[in-house]
Design an enzyme around this catalytic site. Sequence first.
Site, PDB file in Angstrom:
ATOM      1  CE  LYS A  26      -0.719   0.362   5.002  1.00  0.00           C
ATOM      2  NZ  LYS A  26       0.217   1.498   5.161  1.00  0.00           N
ATOM      3  CG  ASP A  27       3.309   2.396   2.950  1.00  0.00           C
ATOM      4  OD1 ASP A  27       2.260   3.068   3.005  1.00  0.00           O
ATOM      5  OD2 ASP A  27       3.799   1.816   3.938  1.00  0.00           O
TER       6      ASP A  27
ATOM      7  NE  ARG B   9      -7.609   3.588   2.825  1.00  0.00           N
ATOM      8  CZ  ARG B   9      -7.958   3.006   3.966  1.00  0.00           C
ATOM      9  NH1 ARG B   9      -9.160   2.478   4.105  1.00  0.00           N
ATOM     10  NH2 ARG B   9      -7.114   2.937   4.984  1.00  0.00           N
ATOM     11  NE  ARG B  10      -7.418   4.043   7.993  1.00  0.00           N
ATOM     12  CZ  ARG B  10      -6.150   3.812   8.322  1.00  0.00           C
ATOM     13  NH1 ARG B  10      -5.339   4.820   8.610  1.00  0.00           N
ATOM     14  NH2 ARG B  10      -5.685   2.578   8.369  1.00  0.00           N
TER      15      ARG B  10
ATOM     16  NE  ARG C  92       2.538  10.769   7.730  1.00  0.00           N
ATOM     17  CZ  ARG C  92       3.683  11.273   7.313  1.00  0.00           C
ATOM     18  NH1 ARG C  92       3.754  12.509   6.896  1.00  0.00           N
ATOM     19  NH2 ARG C  92       4.772  10.540   7.302  1.00  0.00           N
TER      20      ARG C  92
ATOM     21  NE  ARG D 184      -0.271   6.832  11.946  1.00  0.00           N
ATOM     22  CZ  ARG D 184      -0.750   6.616  10.729  1.00  0.00           C
ATOM     23  NH1 ARG D 184      -2.046   6.437  10.552  1.00  0.00           N
ATOM     24  NH2 ARG D 184       0.048   6.558   9.696  1.00  0.00           N
TER      25      ARG D 184
ATOM     26  CB  CYS E 178      -0.036  10.436  -1.826  1.00  0.00           C
ATOM     27  SG  CYS E 178       0.351  12.169  -1.603  1.00  0.00           S
TER      28      CYS E 178
END
Length: 311
Positions: free
Chosen positions: A83-84, A133-134, A151, A157, A244
């Site tokens: 995904k990155d 996206r979220r 981030r 986090r 992105c």
Amino acid sequence: MSAPELIRIVSRDSPMALAQVERVRAELAALHPGVRTEVVPVRTTGDKWLGDLSQVEGKGAFTKEVDAALLSGEADLAVHCVKDVPADRPLPAGTVFAAFLKRDDIRDALVHPGGLTLDELPEGTRVGTSSVRRVAQLAATHPHLTCVPFRGNANRRLAKLAAGEADALLLAVSGLERIGRTDVISEVLSTETMMPPIGAGVLALQCRQDDAELIDAVSGLGDPDTHREVTAERMFLHVLQGHCNSPIAGYARVDRSGELALRGCVFTPDGKVRLNAHEWAGRLDPATLGTSVAVALLRQGAREIIDGIAH
């Protein structure tokens, strides 16, 4: 099958990245008992920079230094979260993906210190996430919640959450599994509630293209179903030319009969517009399926949405 005596594995230096490397080392040791591995940790631009990713080449910020170590010969093998890895441009010249490991959970998890579910969160709850996206999906389904930019790696986090910088967090289930922190999950969100990112839950092994011995040695770690799913998903993202800051989501699934399906979505950042497409492969190969689903969304206006977002 022969394997090199020593394999130097380059990775980001975050706890999760290093946990991912340990999984690869264990699988390599099982497949090739005589092989020695060592870890070459690097600190990437994405890990150093805690501002908006689009200001430091987006997703490539997490891969550039890793790619450099591979291409310079400092390391032989890189471990990436798929995904990155940007899909709007090819892998760096001279490198290839040698294997995609068996896919982990693709879902997102809600972390709330009081154990509430997403639907139970009261109005004004601050949800920590920097994922467009979220943010787009929450804006559409739970507009009474407030997203605050978060981030840093998962451990960082969680520390920010504990310090009161947000009231709840959204994190990938697979990431929490990798760092051994599934204890903090208050709800695992269905893919209907929160559509995952392209390449969710998949680790990729990247080598130099000319390193035939190593490619041969690590290809045995690859999972064929995951390979088909990722191929479809990354072609989907490539055709859309998502960057992105594009709220794009989707996932492919190989069912028990071996049939491949791909569901894809493009959102406006405020979640007000959601384009959907879902197709089964039939006789299509994975890359053609990815193209087909992307074209279905382009017909619905995905290009205008993606190009209308600054990046």
